[in-house]
Design an enzyme around this catalytic site. Sequence first.
Site, PDB file in Angstrom:
ATOM      1  N   SER A 140      78.790 -17.300 -16.877  1.00 18.38           N
ATOM      2  CA  SER A 140      78.610 -16.193 -15.934  1.00 18.38           C
ATOM      3  C   SER A 140      79.852 -15.318 -15.928  1.00 18.38           C
ATOM      4  O   SER A 140      80.969 -15.809 -16.163  1.00 18.38           O
ATOM      5  CB  SER A 140      78.382 -16.741 -14.517  1.00 18.38           C
ATOM      6  OG  SER A 140      78.399 -15.693 -13.569  1.00 18.38           O
ATOM      7  N   TYR A 153      81.317 -22.656  -7.941  1.00 17.89           N
ATOM      8  CA  TYR A 153      80.465 -22.061  -8.982  1.00 17.89           C
ATOM      9  C   TYR A 153      81.336 -21.337 -10.006  1.00 17.89           C
ATOM     10  O   TYR A 153      81.189 -21.520 -11.227  1.00 17.89           O
ATOM     11  CB  TYR A 153      79.473 -21.090  -8.333  1.00 17.89           C
ATOM     12  CG  TYR A 153      78.528 -20.433  -9.309  1.00 17.89           C
ATOM     13  CD1 TYR A 153      77.485 -21.145  -9.887  1.00 17.89           C
ATOM     14  CD2 TYR A 153      78.684 -19.089  -9.666  1.00 17.89           C
ATOM     15  CE1 TYR A 153      76.615 -20.540 -10.786  1.00 17.89           C
ATOM     16  CE2 TYR A 153      77.822 -18.474 -10.563  1.00 17.89           C
ATOM     17  CZ  TYR A 153      76.788 -19.198 -11.116  1.00 17.89           C
ATOM     18  OH  TYR A 153      75.926 -18.594 -12.010  1.00 17.89           O
TER      19      TYR A 153
HETATM   20  N1  LIG Z   1      70.791 -15.210 -11.699  1.00 17.81           N
HETATM   21  C1  LIG Z   1      72.012 -14.749 -11.924  1.00 17.81           C
HETATM   22  O1  LIG Z   1      72.429 -13.699 -11.379  1.00 17.81           O
HETATM   23  C2  LIG Z   1      72.931 -15.467 -12.871  1.00 17.81           C
HETATM   24  C3  LIG Z   1      74.111 -14.822 -13.275  1.00 17.81           C
HETATM   25  C4  LIG Z   1      74.965 -15.463 -14.155  1.00 17.81           C
HETATM   26  C5  LIG Z   1      74.650 -16.721 -14.637  1.00 17.81           C
HETATM   27  N2  LIG Z   1      73.495 -17.333 -14.236  1.00 17.81           N
HETATM   28  C6  LIG Z   1      73.218 -18.664 -14.760  1.00 17.81           C
HETATM   29  O2  LIG Z   1      71.954 -18.658 -15.389  1.00 17.81           O
HETATM   30  C7  LIG Z   1      71.413 -19.979 -15.370  1.00 17.81           C
HETATM   31  C8  LIG Z   1      69.974 -19.945 -14.883  1.00 17.81           C
HETATM   32  O3  LIG Z   1      69.983 -19.503 -13.540  1.00 17.81           O
HETATM   33  P1  LIG Z   1      68.790 -18.692 -12.864  1.00 17.81           P
HETATM   34  O4  LIG Z   1      69.401 -17.518 -12.213  1.00 17.81           O
HETATM   35  O5  LIG Z   1      67.687 -18.516 -13.831  1.00 17.81           O
HETATM   36  O6  LIG Z   1      68.411 -19.686 -11.683  1.00 17.81           O
HETATM   37  P2  LIG Z   1      67.061 -20.456 -11.303  1.00 17.81           P
HETATM   38  O7  LIG Z   1      65.893 -19.582 -11.438  1.00 17.81           O
HETATM   39  O8  LIG Z   1      67.387 -21.125 -10.008  1.00 17.81           O
HETATM   40  O9  LIG Z   1      66.949 -21.552 -12.455  1.00 17.81           O
HETATM   41  C9  LIG Z   1      67.728 -22.685 -12.506  1.00 17.81           C
HETATM   42  C10 LIG Z   1      67.084 -23.616 -13.496  1.00 17.81           C
HETATM   43  O10 LIG Z   1      67.911 -24.775 -13.615  1.00 17.81           O
HETATM   44  C11 LIG Z   1      67.087 -25.911 -13.503  1.00 17.81           C
HETATM   45  N3  LIG Z   1      67.870 -27.025 -12.996  1.00 17.81           N
HETATM   46  C12 LIG Z   1      68.599 -27.114 -11.860  1.00 17.81           C
HETATM   47  N4  LIG Z   1      69.148 -28.342 -11.747  1.00 17.81           N
HETATM   48  C13 LIG Z   1      68.739 -29.029 -12.847  1.00 17.81           C
HETATM   49  C14 LIG Z   1      68.955 -30.340 -13.317  1.00 17.81           C
HETATM   50  N5  LIG Z   1      69.698 -31.235 -12.630  1.00 17.81           N
HETATM   51  N6  LIG Z   1      68.385 -30.715 -14.487  1.00 17.81           N
HETATM   52  C15 LIG Z   1      67.639 -29.842 -15.195  1.00 17.81           C
HETATM   53  N7  LIG Z   1      67.391 -28.595 -14.803  1.00 17.81           N
HETATM   54  C16 LIG Z   1      67.939 -28.197 -13.643  1.00 17.81           C
HETATM   55  C17 LIG Z   1      65.951 -25.503 -12.585  1.00 17.81           C
HETATM   56  O11 LIG Z   1      64.791 -26.273 -12.855  1.00 17.81           O
HETATM   57  P3  LIG Z   1      64.259 -27.528 -11.996  1.00 17.81           P
HETATM   58  O12 LIG Z   1      64.580 -27.250 -10.564  1.00 17.81           O
HETATM   59  O13 LIG Z   1      62.809 -27.562 -12.314  1.00 17.81           O
HETATM   60  O14 LIG Z   1      65.009 -28.688 -12.564  1.00 17.81           O
HETATM   61  C18 LIG Z   1      65.711 -24.081 -13.055  1.00 17.81           C
HETATM   62  O15 LIG Z   1      64.851 -24.055 -14.162  1.00 17.81           O
HETATM   63  C19 LIG Z   1      72.347 -20.807 -14.474  1.00 17.81           C
HETATM   64  O16 LIG Z   1      73.235 -21.560 -15.263  1.00 17.81           O
HETATM   65  C20 LIG Z   1      73.100 -19.736 -13.698  1.00 17.81           C
HETATM   66  O17 LIG Z   1      74.365 -20.203 -13.267  1.00 17.81           O
HETATM   67  C21 LIG Z   1      72.627 -16.740 -13.362  1.00 17.81           C
END
Ligand SMILES: NC(=O)c1ccc[n+]([C@@H]2O[C@H](COP(=O)([O-])OP(=O)(O)OC[C@H]3O[C@@H](n4cnc5c(N)ncnc54)[C@H](OP(=O)(O)O)[C@@H]3O)[C@@H](O)[C@H]2O)c1
Length: 258
Positions: A140, A153
């Site tokens: 990120s 985070y």
């Molecule tokens: N959204 C943003 O603005 C943003 C910005 C920068 C970086 N990111 C990064 O992008 C990535 C995806 O985030 P997102 O925004 O798409 O969030 P999200 O929609 O909340 O997705 C998170 C995903 O991680 C999975 N997850 C959580 N804990 C887990 C575990 N213990 N084992 C396996 N899977 C797990 C969840 O699936 P289950 O609950 O089904 O396990 C879900 O599929 C993250 O690493 C986040 O830090 C996001």
Amino acid sequence: MTDLKHVFITGGSSGIGLALGRVLAGRGYAVTLSARRAVVVAEHAAAIASGGGRAFGVACDVTDLASVHAAVRAAESALGPISIAVANAGVGLPSHAAKFVIADAELMVRTNILGMMYLLDATVPQMVERRSGQFVGVASLAGLRGLPATSVYSATKAAMQAFLEASRIDLAPYGIAVTTINPGFIATPMTARNEFKMPFLLRADQAAVIMADGIERRARVVEFPRPMAFITRLARHLPNAVYDRVMRPYAGRVKGEK
Ligand SMILES: NC(=O)c1ccc[n+]([C@@H]2O[C@H](COP(=O)([O-])OP(=O)(O)OC[C@H]3O[C@@H](n4cnc5c(N)ncnc54)[C@H](OP(=O)(O)O)[C@@H]3O)[C@@H](O)[C@H]2O)c1
């Protein structure tokens, strides 16, 4: 066995991971979507398959090494050797040093940092043997400087960036590329609870296209959206005293404390 490139994505049940899986499936990749919610990834994989793609859904908890190894083995049986592993699963909870919740911190460290390392442990030895492959980590822009009220985070993402950078150099002689992806704000379930206005917010499908392009050109680092990446890179060069003054108003934002 398959001639298709096989991409294994953690956190494939929602948000960025799911969107990336859909885009890569549309570009002809065989895609494994993994997450704890097995039924959800199975449904998304079935939807990709009904649209003509090749996809597999598998249960995987990235905080459990045995679960990650089992998911990778199942995916390899279903769709062949993994050519690209994407450590995307992540948790983002607020954290404040004056109101610290150690359980939240442990969850983020286990999921974001150890989860990535478990995936590397389960996939990269086979790539080393084959002298080909790619390891991708979704870090990120929040990892580029310490963010108030988001300390843990931010720290997990900085750790990911350092690990991926070092691994990139370690693995280059084996023909394995390592790609660090640093998104800004993307509209997903993770950011849906943010009460503040998120600058330069992108949709997950827009983010996925940028990520897929970066993965396909085996980029070292992919940062977007551009204006946010520029501001964050600039902030890295601010003297500490100036950075502190600029960021102080944000320290109480998440829990509403002055
Ligand atoms: N959204 C943003 O603005 C943003 C910005 C920068 C970086 N990111 C990064 O992008 C990535 C995806 O985030 P997102 O925004 O798409 O969030 P999200 O929609 O909340 O997705 C998170 C995903 O991680 C999975 N997850 C959580 N804990 C887990 C575990 N213990 N084992 C396996 N899977 C797990 C969840 O699936 P289950 O609950 O089904 O396990 C879900 O599929 C993250 O690493 C986040 O830090 C996001």
